[in-house]
Design an enzyme around this catalytic site. Structure first.
Site, mmCIF file in Angstrom:
data_model
loop_
_atom_site.group_PDB
_atom_site.id
_atom_site.type_symbol
_atom_site.label_atom_id
_atom_site.label_comp_id
_atom_site.label_asym_id
_atom_site.label_seq_id
_atom_site.Cartn_x
_atom_site.Cartn_y
_atom_site.Cartn_z
ATOM 1 N N LEU A 15 47.296 46.952 -17.566
ATOM 2 C CA LEU A 15 47.069 45.342 -16.921
ATOM 3 C C LEU A 15 45.699 45.093 -16.642
ATOM 4 O O LEU A 15 45.266 43.976 -16.134
ATOM 5 C CB LEU A 15 48.040 45.049 -16.006
ATOM 6 C CG LEU A 15 49.681 45.042 -16.671
ATOM 7 C CD1 LEU A 15 50.546 44.707 -15.140
ATOM 8 C CD2 LEU A 15 49.638 44.030 -17.456
ATOM 9 N N ARG A 16 44.857 46.232 -16.493
ATOM 10 C CA ARG A 16 43.631 45.867 -16.045
ATOM 11 C C ARG A 16 43.151 45.489 -14.539
ATOM 12 O O ARG A 16 42.226 45.042 -14.149
ATOM 13 C CB ARG A 16 42.697 45.219 -17.204
ATOM 14 C CG ARG A 16 42.951 45.535 -18.621
ATOM 15 C CD ARG A 16 42.164 47.009 -18.857
ATOM 16 N NE ARG A 16 42.003 47.274 -20.232
ATOM 17 C CZ ARG A 16 42.177 48.540 -20.647
ATOM 18 N NH1 ARG A 16 42.134 49.386 -19.680
ATOM 19 N NH2 ARG A 16 42.115 48.673 -21.934
ATOM 20 N N ASN A 46 45.472 53.738 -14.802
ATOM 21 C CA ASN A 46 44.012 53.814 -15.139
ATOM 22 C C ASN A 46 43.052 52.610 -14.656
ATOM 23 O O ASN A 46 42.394 52.025 -15.604
ATOM 24 C CB ASN A 46 43.517 54.026 -16.492
ATOM 25 C CG ASN A 46 44.158 53.204 -17.473
ATOM 26 O OD1 ASN A 46 45.052 52.672 -17.183
ATOM 27 N ND2 ASN A 46 43.384 52.935 -18.671
ATOM 28 N N HIS A 65 49.716 61.776 -22.107
ATOM 29 C CA HIS A 65 48.750 61.177 -23.309
ATOM 30 C C HIS A 65 48.503 62.526 -23.966
ATOM 31 O O HIS A 65 47.705 63.334 -23.478
ATOM 32 C CB HIS A 65 47.540 60.686 -22.964
ATOM 33 C CG HIS A 65 46.609 60.427 -23.963
ATOM 34 N ND1 HIS A 65 46.742 59.195 -25.014
ATOM 35 C CD2 HIS A 65 45.423 60.992 -24.297
ATOM 36 C CE1 HIS A 65 45.451 59.294 -25.851
ATOM 37 N NE2 HIS A 65 45.096 60.246 -25.504
ATOM 38 N N HIS A 77 53.055 57.591 -26.927
ATOM 39 C CA HIS A 77 52.582 57.231 -28.085
ATOM 40 C C HIS A 77 52.256 58.427 -29.237
ATOM 41 O O HIS A 77 51.043 58.491 -29.560
ATOM 42 C CB HIS A 77 51.172 56.294 -28.104
ATOM 43 C CG HIS A 77 50.044 56.798 -27.086
ATOM 44 N ND1 HIS A 77 49.320 55.726 -26.742
ATOM 45 C CD2 HIS A 77 49.865 57.930 -26.808
ATOM 46 C CE1 HIS A 77 48.511 56.487 -25.999
ATOM 47 N NE2 HIS A 77 48.695 57.724 -25.791
ATOM 48 N N ASP A 91 52.125 49.834 -25.920
ATOM 49 C CA ASP A 91 50.687 50.281 -25.528
ATOM 50 C C ASP A 91 49.617 49.151 -25.508
ATOM 51 O O ASP A 91 48.547 49.647 -26.172
ATOM 52 C CB ASP A 91 50.477 51.299 -26.763
ATOM 53 C CG ASP A 91 49.651 52.617 -26.437
ATOM 54 O OD1 ASP A 91 49.269 52.518 -25.088
ATOM 55 O OD2 ASP A 91 49.260 53.272 -27.244
ATOM 56 N N GLY A 127 42.040 50.849 -28.312
ATOM 57 C CA GLY A 127 42.929 50.166 -27.819
ATOM 58 C C GLY A 127 43.209 49.077 -28.772
ATOM 59 O O GLY A 127 42.392 48.333 -29.252
#
Lengths: 439, 336
Positions: A72-73, A103, A188, A241, A314, A333
């Site tokens: 969602l940044r 992140n 990941h 993923h 993702d 991304g």
């Protein structure tokens, strides 16, 4: 806000519940934030007075999508996405719950950030936003984070997000420590020593384009190691993923051995291969990279035989400045919230899976992995619903996305399956045609 | 001199609109790579370049084919040799040539590649010659500008004018490319020269071998249809041409190769290793040479074997041919 006890009847629906296997025409009654009744015979004699009526017009009514992998940044990169824009995108995509990666900047390795995200999501008041906590401090992969306190504050599982927990000792301790509290570690799975120098799948296209490749073995190598650490610690582990045939095989073998392992993948990995990179299309730069056609087929097969438990979007928003660069310099991304349902439904349209199978991958299994009560149509379950027309064709036009970022490798792809309405805790947060307002 | 100018004018007049065939011989807006060029298009460029070799050897080396045209050499990576070659090519055709080295200026100020391209595009250029350290950067730029773009080397992807000048050098020495056996030796993995040459030489009917340690070969080298060798003794056997590649010294720190001396011992070209090639085999190198790393210093200077300096000469002619061919397809408001 949905008023307490307010009742809404969804009639003339095709009810689809992957938990019970229900697929029948019928009606569903919501009271307040919960489903109270449903079935083919409900309201056979008409809907009583005082109940709001939604005529579904024969469309599919299913548990809302639960997306286990979203960036969602916010905080930190609000020019790419915010919790508000991400929630709008999720609602338009039929997603009623999502779990965001740690992140951010600052990363979600501190209680204050978990609380900040929860507060912002509450203020937006549409889709349910859950947070991953960082598995290691700063997602740096060195010291394990305060998982216990973060979990108390609401973090639902732990991961270093877009980075692998590479050091075997750190991973062992993260798993062992998570096991102490019954927490889930999400990986990941790419061996960074093999992956970080590359920008796309190692193979003919990378060779011809002169781009540094990442061997598909990078995924299997880390997964194999992790399976041994899972066996050693007994902790719950989720592989995010999964994108290679070898990776799918490792998960399949681990499940056969009875290890507490689950996995997800995302639509690009079962719909595209590395030819999508074409002439250096940076929108097709993903992490992990798009793999070969054989890998794509194996990922699809893994979804169908339940080796891979669920499909996540993702969602990785990137602005123009991060993508309009030479391929190797572009950020990896793709956005995915608004295309998740339609792209997953391609498994149905391609006659690879039934509708209930796909819904199981999108709602029931992610809910089970996270321990959410949603993901099912049942009396007492949260009234988190998606109403959709599985057949309606449309063309993916990123400029119409509600997400702040438009980086989709499916730009201009024709697809099928349209979200008509999204309901969270009994309140409509999106309806097609009109922009969503709650209640 | 006048005679040649007249020939050029005649050739030029019939090409852009008058004779559709002449235009069709090079129907491209840009030269971004050898991939996508057909055999007759490559031959056309080489024929045109041949005529420029003669022009370049005379006292008056200029004509007016690009008069009024503006060429910018946009180099994001340092390269004295290639930049000078393009600069000479442009000037000998009568174009106004400007060199921009952005490796140290605009990019440091935060200007992106696309910003730079758009800025230059607004200045009504005719040709943009671009070198960039990232594969694909020249394609990205070519999508954003209205002028013709020539790839002067992008990352590990392509360096089409180098392959063309190599082909011209070989063709003039051997009379043709068909059926020749060419061994390309060294850092294939990172080499745009190798990629362009593998494509061009095979398109023109030559057989290609690559000779390198496995750490310096790309994963899918087999898909190029070349023979892969790890031993110079088999790789160079009966070769007509031995093409050495420049080895970037930063690869030597133990990441791809253990040391210079080990590399030279197994893969450096010297008289002993050359012994298995044809007696008249030519030695080529795109320059600049790392003497004693990929090639023995004395051998590099052996005028009977090495055509390295001739390659440099052919470079100017080939670049003139490329600019000329592209400008024949470019829009002209002069009515010509």
């Amino acid at each position: 806000m949905a008023s307490e006890g307010r009742r809404t009847a969804y009639v003339n629906a095709r009810l689809l519940d992957p938990a019970s296997g229900l697929d029948r025409a019928g009606a569903l009654l919501v009271e307040g934030k919960r489903i109270v009744d449903l079935g083919p015979g409900l309201f056979a004699d008409g809907v009583p007075g005082g109940v709001a009526l939604v005529d579904c017009g024969g469309a599919c009514l299913a548990p809302g999508l639960i997306d286990l992998r979203v960036q969602l940044r916010e905080p930190g990169e609000e020019h790419k996405e915010t919790i508000e824009s991400g929630c709008a995108a999720a609602a338009a995509g039929g997603v009623t719950s999502m779990v965001c990666l740690p992140n951010t900047s600052p990363p979600i390795d501190d209680v204050s950030v978990v609380e900040f995200i929860a507060r912002r999501a509450r203020e937006v008041g549409t889709v349910k936003v859950f947070a991953y906590g960082a598995a290691t401090q700063g997602c740096r992969g060195e010291q394990i984070a305060e998982m216990g306190i973060l979990a108390e504050a609401g973090a639902v599982a732990f991961t270093d997000g877009v980075r692998a927990i590479a050091n075997a000792q750190v991973m062992r301790r993260a798993l062992a420590y998570a096991k102490t509290f019954g927490l889930l570690i999400v990986q990941h799975a790419e061996e960074p020593a093999l992956a970080t120098s590359g920008v796309m799948n190692e193979g003919e296209i990378a060779t011809r384009l002169g781009l540094a490749g990442i061997t598909p073995a990078a995924e299997a190598i880390l997964l194999e190691r992790d399976m041994r650490l899972v066996a050693l610690t007994g902790a719950r582990y989720h592989a995010a993923h999964v994108a290679t045939a070898e990776g799918v095989a490792v998960i399949r073998a681990a499940k056969a051995r009875g290890l507490p392992v689950t996995a997800d993948t995302a639509p690009p990995y079962f719909l595209l291969n590395d030819t999508a990179v074409g002439d250096y299309r940076s929108f097709a730069r993903l992490s992990p990279p798009l793999r070969s056609e054989d890998d794509r087929k194996a990922v699809e097969a893994g979804l169908l035989d339940r080796t891979i438990d669920c499909i996540a979007s993702d969602h990785a928003p990137q602005d123009q400045d991060a993508k309009r660069l030479p391929f190797a310099q572009a950020e990896p991304g793709a956005v995915g919230l608004e295309t998740l349902l339609a792209l997953a439904l391609s498994l149905v349209h391609n006659r690879r899976a039934g509708l209930l199978d796909v819904l199981r991958l999108l709602s029931l299994r992610p809910a089970e992995i996270m321990g959410f009560p949603a993901g099912r149509l049942a009396p007492g379950a949260p009234a988190d619903l998606v109403l959709f027309d599985p057949a309606r064709p449309w063309r993916i036009e990123p400029e119409r996305f509600r997400s702040k970022s438009k980086n989709s490798p499916f730009d201009r792809h024709p697809t099928q399956g349209r979200v008509l309405r999204t309901v969270v805790d009994g309140a409509t947060v999106y309806s097609a045609g009109a922009d969503a307002t709650r209640g | 001199m006048l005679g040649l100018a007249a020939t050029r004018v005649a050739l030029y007049k019939k090409s852009p609109m008058g004779d559709p065939d002449a235009t069709l011989r090079f129907p491209h807006r840009h030269i971004l790579g050898i991939a996508g060029l057909a055999r007759d298009e490559i031959a056309f460029l080489l024929d045109l370049a041949d005529s420029y070799v003669d022009q370049n050897r005379r006292a008056d080396k200029k004509n007016a084919v690009l008069r009024g045209r503006t060429l910018i050499n946009l180099f994001f990576e340092d390269s004295t040799r290639t930049r000078t070659s393009f600069e000479l090519a442009g000037k000998r055709l009568g174009a106004d040539v400007i060199n921009m080295s952005v490796a140290t200026s605009a990019v440091k100020k935060g200007e992106t590649l696309i910003d730079t391209a758009m800025t230059l595009n607004a200045m009504h250029l005719d040709v943009l010659v671009v070198r960039h350290a990232a594969s694909g950067a020249v394609h990205l730029l070519a999508d954003k500008v209205d002028c013709a773009v020539v790839n002067a080397g992008d990352g590990s992807h392509e360096h089409p004018t180098q392959a063309l000048l190599d082909a011209l050098t070989i063709r003039r020495r051997k009379g043709g490319l068909e059926g020749l056996l060419v061994a390309i030796c060294g850092d294939i993995l990172h080499s745009r020269v190798a990629r362009s040459n593998m494509l061009l030489l095979q398109t023109m009917g030559a057989r290609v071998r690559v000779v390198a340690p496995a750490t310096l070969l790309p994963a899918a080298i087999g898909r190029y249809g070349v023979e892969v060798h790890h031993d110079m003794r088999t790789g160079l056997a009966d070769a007509d041409i031995v093409m050495m590649l420049r080895l970037q010294l930063e690869r030597m720190n133990g990441s791809f190769l253990p040391s210079i001396r080990e590399y030279f011992r197994f893969f450096g070209l010297d008289y002993a290793k050359l012994g298995v090639a044809k007696p008249d085999a030519l030695i080529m190198h795109p320059g600049p040479i790392n003497r004693g790393v990929e090639i023995d210093s004395e051998l590099a200077d052996d005028i009977n074997r090495s055509v390295i300096r001739e390659q440099v000469e052919m470079g100017v002619a080939v670049r003139m041919a490329c600019l000329d061919a592209l400008m024949r397809n470019a829009p002209s408001n002069a009515g010509g």
